[in-house]
Write a protein that holds these residues in place. Structure first.
Motif, PDB file in Angstrom:
ATOM      1  N   ASP A   1      40.055  34.094  47.257  1.00  0.00           N
ATOM      2  CA  ASP A   1      38.782  34.126  48.301  1.00  0.00           C
ATOM      3  C   ASP A   1      37.707  32.953  47.765  1.00  0.00           C
ATOM      4  N   VAL A   2      37.672  33.040  46.605  1.00  0.00           N
ATOM      5  CA  VAL A   2      36.314  32.422  46.094  1.00  0.00           C
ATOM      6  C   VAL A   2      36.971  31.007  45.383  1.00  0.00           C
ATOM      7  N   GLN A   3      38.015  30.962  45.033  1.00  0.00           N
ATOM      8  CA  GLN A   3      38.691  29.782  44.675  1.00  0.00           C
ATOM      9  C   GLN A   3      38.555  28.338  45.242  1.00  0.00           C
TER      10      GLN A   3
ATOM     11  N   ARG B   1      31.337  26.332  43.393  1.00  0.00           N
ATOM     12  CA  ARG B   1      31.349  27.513  42.584  1.00  0.00           C
ATOM     13  C   ARG B   1      32.454  27.723  41.358  1.00  0.00           C
ATOM     14  N   PHE B   2      33.517  27.225  41.801  1.00  0.00           N
ATOM     15  CA  PHE B   2      34.593  26.903  41.154  1.00  0.00           C
ATOM     16  C   PHE B   2      34.175  26.406  39.660  1.00  0.00           C
ATOM     17  N   ARG B   3      33.667  25.219  39.777  1.00  0.00           N
ATOM     18  CA  ARG B   3      33.142  24.348  38.634  1.00  0.00           C
ATOM     19  C   ARG B   3      31.778  24.967  38.100  1.00  0.00           C
ATOM     20  N   ARG B   4      31.226  25.526  38.960  1.00  0.00           N
ATOM     21  CA  ARG B   4      29.980  26.139  38.258  1.00  0.00           C
ATOM     22  C   ARG B   4      30.378  27.338  37.220  1.00  0.00           C
ATOM     23  N   ASN B   5      31.411  27.932  37.669  1.00  0.00           N
ATOM     24  CA  ASN B   5      31.809  29.162  36.905  1.00  0.00           C
ATOM     25  C   ASN B   5      32.420  28.605  35.632  1.00  0.00           C
TER      26      ASN B   5
ATOM     27  N   LYS C   1      37.671  46.361  40.343  1.00  0.00           N
ATOM     28  CA  LYS C   1      37.614  46.015  41.707  1.00  0.00           C
ATOM     29  C   LYS C   1      39.104  45.225  41.742  1.00  0.00           C
ATOM     30  N   ASP C   2      39.857  45.505  42.715  1.00  0.00           N
ATOM     31  CA  ASP C   2      41.210  44.764  43.306  1.00  0.00           C
ATOM     32  C   ASP C   2      40.717  43.346  43.774  1.00  0.00           C
ATOM     33  N   ILE C   3      41.222  42.499  42.983  1.00  0.00           N
ATOM     34  CA  ILE C   3      41.131  40.999  43.770  1.00  0.00           C
ATOM     35  C   ILE C   3      42.178  40.373  43.779  1.00  0.00           C
ATOM     36  N   GLN C   4      42.545  39.572  44.900  1.00  0.00           N
ATOM     37  CA  GLN C   4      43.852  38.893  45.434  1.00  0.00           C
ATOM     38  C   GLN C   4      43.710  37.616  44.430  1.00  0.00           C
ATOM     39  N   THR C   5      44.799  37.397  43.664  1.00  0.00           N
ATOM     40  CA  THR C   5      44.949  35.940  42.828  1.00  0.00           C
ATOM     41  C   THR C   5      46.168  35.657  43.331  1.00  0.00           C
ATOM     42  N   PRO C   6      46.155  34.305  42.921  1.00  0.00           N
ATOM     43  CA  PRO C   6      47.504  33.368  43.155  1.00  0.00           C
ATOM     44  C   PRO C   6      48.732  34.201  42.742  1.00  0.00           C
ATOM     45  N   LEU C   7      48.662  34.785  41.705  1.00  0.00           N
ATOM     46  CA  LEU C   7      49.888  35.764  40.988  1.00  0.00           C
ATOM     47  C   LEU C   7      49.742  36.946  41.450  1.00  0.00           C
ATOM     48  N   GLY C   8      49.291  37.473  42.474  1.00  0.00           N
ATOM     49  CA  GLY C   8      49.245  38.729  42.988  1.00  0.00           C
ATOM     50  C   GLY C   8      47.889  39.593  42.867  1.00  0.00           C
ATOM     51  N   ILE C   9      47.990  40.925  43.229  1.00  0.00           N
ATOM     52  CA  ILE C   9      46.712  41.578  43.057  1.00  0.00           C
ATOM     53  C   ILE C   9      46.246  41.869  41.667  1.00  0.00           C
ATOM     54  N   HIS C  10      45.110  41.900  41.366  1.00  0.00           N
ATOM     55  CA  HIS C  10      44.617  41.900  39.748  1.00  0.00           C
ATOM     56  C   HIS C  10      43.552  42.810  39.825  1.00  0.00           C
TER      57      HIS C  10
END
Lengths: 163, 163, 163, 163
Positions: free
Chosen positions: A23-25, A30-34, B55-64
């Motif tokens: 959701d944030v990517q 924000r991605f670069r700033r992180n 916290k569960d977050i959605q990543t490109p490789l699944g829930i993390h």
């Protein structure tokens, strides 16, 4: 010595969590700033281990003995994924020298390719503190190749930090 | 608990040394940038002590499952000297709430003056984590007055960090 | 002379659009960054109208005559909404002096309030170029009051730019 | 169309003057920051010439028709001198795509060398707005070579801006 900064909770783990979050990517700013902020705090953590020296400085209240960085590091980055991380480290080591390693795919006619490495820098690394930025570490093969290329071209650093 | 970050050498001691150095002080951009960077690393050091949650977050490789900051702090600044420091803390706690305390001299006709404090913020501090920025700490009298004004106006924070 | 920069399309109109957009407003980092960037380009546009002078500078290729800003402006901000905008203007006029006007509500026991203005700055404005930041312009009443307070306290500027 | 922004006095001429000044050049932070700021105002000036479109956005006061950038440009940089300038342009076009052209010297055994160019980017340029950053323009030979390499590799842009 391997320091895994993400074990202990801090803002760093928060930023890494945002980097991974789909959701944030999509927010590139924000991605670069992180990545930049991660580079900044890593620079700060590395700075705790660097050699320092006493120096007399002129303050409004008279001469004051102060601890300052003994020497400036060289920041080397594997292009192009490392740029925002490099920017962050440079935000903190603002007087550092810079070196860039360009890794690119050289395609052959049959569709296969090899990784080519080119070193873009005039600075000698001999006896210097070297900080290498490579956020895309997978197998480490290109990092190893880059490191080897750097060392054979530009001399032996006194310390190497891999970010 | 008082944490004196300048005991251990790091980039922080380097920046503080530049702030004090009469040769460097005249460069306002570097002066502000040093205060900002000090605010940033202090924010990072404070973040190590704050409560976090899974916290569960959605990543490109699944829930993390990921550790994230449990709540956002309130950043309070004593104007106007604290602004670059506040900016630095805000660079890192980018979702924090802000509060400003305006301290000014109220002159009387005979030339004497008193310190007046005004609190410029809508945010309640009740149960919040409060970070106060005041780089001009001398006797601490205005800081104490500011803190008292904040607490009587806006509720009791769960934690107070003084920067 | 009123210059309405949002008539002509540029990145500025894009950022203003993001500031108004309820989907984007919730991202405080982007919200502040947009106000900052708006302050930067306004500073740049104002700089086109400021007086300059010829100055000889030493370059690696010899002495070179160069046009530089004749004098540094004073940046005045109505706290606290104006801070990110002020930060942007200051990013560009990095050698400017700063003045802060604190506008706050003084509540009476019956629930009504009046706007109080306090001027927080040591700098004299006499003969200076004054740039006032106030992004929350509604009726202009508090801006007018602030301007009046500034002028009676701190002398007559040579130019006034309202941002 | 060639736009020479340094003809008209503005902050831009001031920053260029600092870049050339041997007294100021030694401050690497200011040097990079000046290149960044130059990239920012050039991005802003370029944005005045880009196509825009009307878009309805949801504001706190209802639906508002707003002019926004019709498409995001691709920022291409000739490494490594162009990086701070690229960073500046990217600060303003924060949603742009990026392309990097790596120019390096390939040494032969007899000590002579040739300029090699490698294109580091996945983005297609076909029909895109292309902005190329190259602050080290001397004869323009490497810029011409880079441009040729870009176009043969990655398609025909709709517009090309050279910074």
């Amino acid at each position: 010595m391997v320091t895994n900064l993400s074990v202990k909770h801090s803002l760093l783990t928060n930023w890494i969590s945002e980097l991974r979050n789909t959701d944030v990517q999509t927010d590139r700013m924000r991605f670069r700033r992180n990545l930049e902020r991660i580079g900044e705090v890593i620079a700060y953590e590395i700075s705790k281990t660097l050699p320092w020296e006493e120096k007399d400085i002129q303050t409004p209240l008279g001469i004051h003995s102060s601890k300052v960085l003994k020497e400036q590091p060289v920041l080397a980055t594997i292009l192009r994924a490392g740029l925002p991380l490099h920017q962050g480290v440079l935000n903190y080591f603002d007087k550092a020298d810079n070196a860039f390693i360009s890794a690119y795919r050289k395609h052959r006619r049959d569709g296969s390719f090899e990784i080519n490495l080119e070193y873009l820098s005039a600075a000698s690394l001999e006896g210097r503190i070297l900080i290498i930025c490579d956020p895309m570490l997978a197998t480490g093969a290109s990092l190893a190749a880059a490191l080897q290329a750097l060392l054979s071209d530009s001399g032996k650093p006194s310390q190497i930090h891999i970010v």
